[in-house]
Design a protein around this motif. Structure first.
Motif, PDB file in Angstrom:
ATOM      1  N   ARG A  93       0.821  -1.217   0.000  1.00 29.48           N
ATOM      2  CA  ARG A  93       0.000   0.000   0.000  1.00 29.48           C
ATOM      3  C   ARG A  93       0.851   1.262   0.000  1.00 29.48           C
ATOM      4  NH1 ARG A  93      -4.241  -2.454   4.292  1.00 29.48           N
ATOM      5  NH2 ARG A  93      -5.464  -3.639   2.786  1.00 29.48           N
ATOM      6  N   GLY A  94       2.057   1.176   0.567  1.00 27.37           N
ATOM      7  CA  GLY A  94       2.948   2.327   0.570  1.00 27.37           C
ATOM      8  C   GLY A  94       3.737   2.488  -0.720  1.00 27.37           C
ATOM      9  N   GLY A  95       3.587   1.549  -1.653  1.00 30.36           N
ATOM     10  CA  GLY A  95       4.287   1.632  -2.931  1.00 30.36           C
ATOM     11  C   GLY A  95       5.755   1.254  -2.844  1.00 30.36           C
ATOM     12  N   TYR A  96       6.106   0.369  -1.901  1.00 32.23           N
ATOM     13  CA  TYR A  96       7.501  -0.001  -1.685  1.00 32.23           C
ATOM     14  C   TYR A  96       7.927  -1.269  -2.416  1.00 32.23           C
ATOM     15  CZ  TYR A  96       7.345   3.349   2.146  1.00 32.23           C
ATOM     16  OH  TYR A  96       7.208   4.492   2.895  1.00 32.23           O
ATOM     17  N   LEU A  97       7.066  -1.883  -3.213  1.00 36.35           N
ATOM     18  CA  LEU A  97       7.409  -3.160  -3.841  1.00 36.35           C
ATOM     19  C   LEU A  97       7.831  -3.041  -5.299  1.00 36.35           C
ATOM     20  CD1 LEU A  97       4.728  -5.549  -2.308  1.00 36.35           C
ATOM     21  CD2 LEU A  97       7.111  -5.231  -1.648  1.00 36.35           C
ATOM     22  N   TYR A  98       8.246  -1.852  -5.722  1.00 36.61           N
ATOM     23  CA  TYR A  98       8.729  -1.694  -7.100  1.00 36.61           C
ATOM     24  C   TYR A  98      10.101  -2.332  -7.230  1.00 36.61           C
ATOM     25  CZ  TYR A  98       4.849   1.434  -7.839  1.00 36.61           C
ATOM     26  OH  TYR A  98       3.592   1.955  -7.948  1.00 36.61           O
ATOM     27  N   PRO A  99      10.312  -3.144  -8.273  1.00 43.50           N
ATOM     28  CA  PRO A  99      11.605  -3.831  -8.434  1.00 43.50           C
ATOM     29  C   PRO A  99      12.785  -2.855  -8.456  1.00 43.50           C
ATOM     30  CG  PRO A  99       9.989  -4.714  -9.941  1.00 43.50           C
ATOM     31  CD  PRO A  99       9.372  -3.512  -9.304  1.00 43.50           C
ATOM     32  N   PHE A 100      13.852  -3.281  -7.819  1.00 44.83           N
ATOM     33  CA  PHE A 100      15.131  -2.585  -7.770  1.00 44.83           C
ATOM     34  C   PHE A 100      15.081  -1.276  -6.971  1.00 44.83           C
ATOM     35  CE2 PHE A 100      14.779  -4.987 -11.752  1.00 44.83           C
ATOM     36  CZ  PHE A 100      15.664  -6.000 -11.433  1.00 44.83           C
ATOM     37  N   SER A 101      14.118  -1.168  -6.060  1.00 43.61           N
ATOM     38  CA  SER A 101      14.098  -0.008  -5.167  1.00 43.61           C
ATOM     39  C   SER A 101      14.757  -0.393  -3.844  1.00 43.61           C
ATOM     40  CB  SER A 101      12.663   0.480  -4.952  1.00 43.61           C
ATOM     41  OG  SER A 101      11.864  -0.544  -4.410  1.00 43.61           O
ATOM     42  N   LYS A 102      15.297   0.608  -3.162  1.00 45.63           N
ATOM     43  CA  LYS A 102      15.976   0.409  -1.873  1.00 45.63           C
ATOM     44  C   LYS A 102      15.432   1.423  -0.892  1.00 45.63           C
ATOM     45  CE  LYS A 102      20.447  -0.971  -1.646  1.00 45.63           C
ATOM     46  NZ  LYS A 102      21.889  -0.912  -1.796  1.00 45.63           N
ATOM     47  N   TYR A 103      15.259   1.001   0.353  1.00 51.60           N
ATOM     48  CA  TYR A 103      14.812   1.906   1.395  1.00 51.60           C
ATOM     49  C   TYR A 103      15.087   1.279   2.755  1.00 51.60           C
ATOM     50  CZ  TYR A 103      10.884  -1.255   0.906  1.00 51.60           C
ATOM     51  OH  TYR A 103      10.120  -2.385   0.794  1.00 51.60           O
ATOM     52  N   ALA A 111      11.295 -11.037  -4.861  1.00 50.68           N
ATOM     53  CA  ALA A 111      11.944 -11.278  -3.564  1.00 50.68           C
ATOM     54  C   ALA A 111      12.330  -9.946  -2.922  1.00 50.68           C
ATOM     55  CB  ALA A 111      13.179 -12.152  -3.743  1.00 50.68           C
ATOM     56  N   LEU A 112      12.538  -9.999  -1.636  1.00 50.83           N
ATOM     57  CA  LEU A 112      13.081  -8.869  -0.884  1.00 50.83           C
ATOM     58  C   LEU A 112      14.389  -9.314  -0.254  1.00 50.83           C
ATOM     59  CD1 LEU A 112      10.039  -7.482   1.158  1.00 50.83           C
ATOM     60  CD2 LEU A 112      10.920  -6.658  -0.997  1.00 50.83           C
ATOM     61  N   GLN A 113      15.388  -8.448  -0.303  1.00 53.15           N
ATOM     62  CA  GLN A 113      16.622  -8.698   0.422  1.00 53.15           C
ATOM     63  C   GLN A 113      16.606  -7.807   1.660  1.00 53.15           C
ATOM     64  OE1 GLN A 113      19.688  -7.886  -2.432  1.00 53.15           O
ATOM     65  NE2 GLN A 113      19.613  -9.966  -3.261  1.00 53.15           N
ATOM     66  N   LEU A 114      16.669  -8.435   2.825  1.00 54.14           N
ATOM     67  CA  LEU A 114      16.603  -7.725   4.094  1.00 54.14           C
ATOM     68  C   LEU A 114      17.983  -7.721   4.726  1.00 54.14           C
ATOM     69  CD1 LEU A 114      13.378  -9.517   5.381  1.00 54.14           C
ATOM     70  CD2 LEU A 114      13.515  -7.374   4.126  1.00 54.14           C
ATOM     71  N   LEU A 115      18.474  -6.556   5.056  1.00 56.29           N
ATOM     72  CA  LEU A 115      19.782  -6.408   5.692  1.00 56.29           C
ATOM     73  C   LEU A 115      19.527  -5.844   7.082  1.00 56.29           C
ATOM     74  CD1 LEU A 115      22.833  -6.701   5.130  1.00 56.29           C
ATOM     75  CD2 LEU A 115      22.825  -4.292   4.498  1.00 56.29           C
ATOM     76  N   VAL A 147      27.385  -6.654  16.071  1.00 56.30           N
ATOM     77  CA  VAL A 147      28.163  -5.677  15.316  1.00 56.30           C
ATOM     78  C   VAL A 147      28.104  -5.950  13.810  1.00 56.30           C
ATOM     79  CG1 VAL A 147      29.706  -5.179  17.221  1.00 56.30           C
ATOM     80  CG2 VAL A 147      30.266  -7.034  15.651  1.00 56.30           C
ATOM     81  N   GLU A 148      27.613  -7.125  13.412  1.00 55.22           N
ATOM     82  CA  GLU A 148      27.510  -7.486  11.995  1.00 55.22           C
ATOM     83  C   GLU A 148      26.143  -7.124  11.443  1.00 55.22           C
ATOM     84  OE1 GLU A 148      27.975 -11.673  11.733  1.00 55.22           O
ATOM     85  OE2 GLU A 148      30.059 -11.640  12.371  1.00 55.22           O
ATOM     86  N   ARG A 149      26.045  -7.187  10.121  1.00 54.82           N
ATOM     87  CA  ARG A 149      24.752  -7.042   9.451  1.00 54.82           C
ATOM     88  C   ARG A 149      24.513  -8.318   8.654  1.00 54.82           C
ATOM     89  NH1 ARG A 149      22.251  -2.352   9.774  1.00 54.82           N
ATOM     90  NH2 ARG A 149      21.333  -2.276   7.710  1.00 54.82           N
ATOM     91  N   VAL A 150      23.316  -8.849   8.765  1.00 58.58           N
ATOM     92  CA  VAL A 150      22.967 -10.124   8.142  1.00 58.58           C
ATOM     93  C   VAL A 150      22.056  -9.865   6.945  1.00 58.58           C
ATOM     94  CG1 VAL A 150      21.812 -12.337   8.518  1.00 58.58           C
ATOM     95  CG2 VAL A 150      23.148 -11.297  10.357  1.00 58.58           C
ATOM     96  N   LEU A 151      22.331 -10.535   5.827  1.00 50.01           N
ATOM     97  CA  LEU A 151      21.510 -10.429   4.624  1.00 50.01           C
ATOM     98  C   LEU A 151      20.609 -11.654   4.547  1.00 50.01           C
ATOM     99  CD1 LEU A 151      20.876  -8.909   1.976  1.00 50.01           C
ATOM    100  CD2 LEU A 151      22.588 -10.358   0.900  1.00 50.01           C
ATOM    101  N   GLN A 152      19.319 -11.422   4.436  1.00 50.00           N
ATOM    102  CA  GLN A 152      18.350 -12.503   4.318  1.00 50.00           C
ATOM    103  C   GLN A 152      17.451 -12.219   3.126  1.00 50.00           C
ATOM    104  OE1 GLN A 152      15.817 -12.917   7.748  1.00 50.00           O
ATOM    105  NE2 GLN A 152      14.853 -14.773   6.977  1.00 50.00           N
ATOM    106  N   GLU A 153      17.238 -13.217   2.297  1.00 46.97           N
ATOM    107  CA  GLU A 153      16.352 -13.045   1.147  1.00 46.97           C
ATOM    108  C   GLU A 153      15.027 -13.731   1.428  1.00 46.97           C
ATOM    109  OE1 GLU A 153      16.461 -14.296  -3.470  1.00 46.97           O
ATOM    110  OE2 GLU A 153      17.990 -12.871  -2.788  1.00 46.97           O
ATOM    111  N   VAL A 177       6.793 -15.553   1.420  1.00 45.96           N
ATOM    112  CA  VAL A 177       6.968 -16.992   1.622  1.00 45.96           C
ATOM    113  C   VAL A 177       7.943 -17.114   2.780  1.00 45.96           C
ATOM    114  CG1 VAL A 177       7.766 -19.156   0.632  1.00 45.96           C
ATOM    115  CG2 VAL A 177       6.566 -17.506  -0.800  1.00 45.96           C
ATOM    116  N   CYS A 178       7.506 -17.745   3.869  1.00 46.69           N
ATOM    117  CA  CYS A 178       8.360 -17.868   5.056  1.00 46.69           C
ATOM    118  C   CYS A 178       9.675 -18.548   4.670  1.00 46.69           C
ATOM    119  CB  CYS A 178       7.634 -18.665   6.138  1.00 46.69           C
ATOM    120  SG  CYS A 178       8.659 -18.968   7.598  1.00 46.69           S
ATOM    121  N   PRO A 179      10.817 -17.991   5.075  1.00 43.19           N
ATOM    122  CA  PRO A 179      12.105 -18.605   4.732  1.00 43.19           C
ATOM    123  C   PRO A 179      12.336 -19.958   5.401  1.00 43.19           C
ATOM    124  CG  PRO A 179      12.399 -16.317   5.398  1.00 43.19           C
ATOM    125  CD  PRO A 179      10.990 -16.682   5.702  1.00 43.19           C
ATOM    126  N   THR A 180      11.633 -20.235   6.500  1.00 44.40           N
ATOM    127  CA  THR A 180      11.839 -21.483   7.227  1.00 44.40           C
ATOM    128  C   THR A 180      10.913 -22.589   6.733  1.00 44.40           C
ATOM    129  OG1 THR A 180      12.388 -20.137   9.146  1.00 44.40           O
ATOM    130  CG2 THR A 180      11.988 -22.463   9.546  1.00 44.40           C
TER     131      THR A 180
END
Length: 147
Positions: A18-28, A51-55, A60-66, A84-87
Motif C-alpha cells: 500500500r505504501g508503494g515499496y514493492l517496485y523492483p530494484f528499489s531500496k529503502y 523477492a526482498l533482500q533484508l539487511l 556488530v555485523e549485518r545479516v543479509l536474508q532473502e 513466503v516464510c524462509p523457514t
C-alpha cells in the motif's frame, strides 16, 4: 506460555504494498520505533524480482536474508502479494523479527496472539458483544424495511 506477537517486530506485506515499496530494484530503510517515538531498529530493504533482500543488524555485523514473494489474484482482478516464510513454505502476510533473530512467520517463531490467552469469561463476553451488534443491525434493518 508462548511469546506474543506484540513482543516482536512485524514486517507486513500489505504495508509495503500500500505504501508503494514493492517496485523492483528499489531500496529503502524500514524503521521500527518505540511507543515514545525513539528509534528501535532499522532494516534495509532491497526489492528484487519476486523477492526482498533484508539487511538487518545482529550485534556488530549485518545479516543479509532473502525472502521470496508470491502473488494471488484478488477478487477484483488485482494481485495480492504474500511473503513466503524462509523457514517453512507457508504463505504469510507478516513476518516476525526480534533483535538477533531472522525473519520468520508466526508459527515458526512459536508466537501466539494476546487473545489466545484471554480467560473464557473475557472471550465469551467478546462473542456476546459481537452477537449483540449483529442482532442490533438485524433488528434495525427490519425496522427500516417496515417503515
Amino acid at each position: 506460555m508462548k511469546s506474543l506477537v506484540t513482543q516482536y517486530h512485524a514486517l507486513k506485506i500489505l504495508d509495503l504494498a500500500r505504501g508503494g515499496y514493492l517496485y523492483p530494484f528499489s531500496k529503502y530503510d524500514w524503521v521500527w520505533r518505540t511507543n515514545k517515538g525513539a528509534h528501535q531498529t532499522t532494516v534495509a530493504i532491497t526489492v528484487v524480482t519476486d523477492a526482498l533482500q533484508l539487511l538487518w543488524p545482529m550485534g556488530v555485523e549485518r545479516v543479509l536474508q532473502e525472502v521470496q514473494l508470491t502473488y494471488t489474484i484478488g477478487t477484483r482482478g488485482g494481485k495480492r502479494p504474500w511473503f513466503v516464510c524462509p523457514t517453512c513454505p507457508r504463505r504469510v502476510g507478516p513476518l516476525c523479527h526480534a533483535n538477533g533473530l531472522p525473519f520468520r512467520c508466526r508459527i515458526c517463531c512459536k508466537l501466539a496472539y494476546p487473545s489466545q490467552y484471554q480467560s473464557r469469561d473475557q472471550s465469551y463476553g467478546r462473542q456476546a458483544r459481537m452477537m449483540s451488534y449483529r442482532e442490533r443491525d438485524r433488528l434495525s434493518a427490519q425496522c427500516a424495511v417496515a417503515t
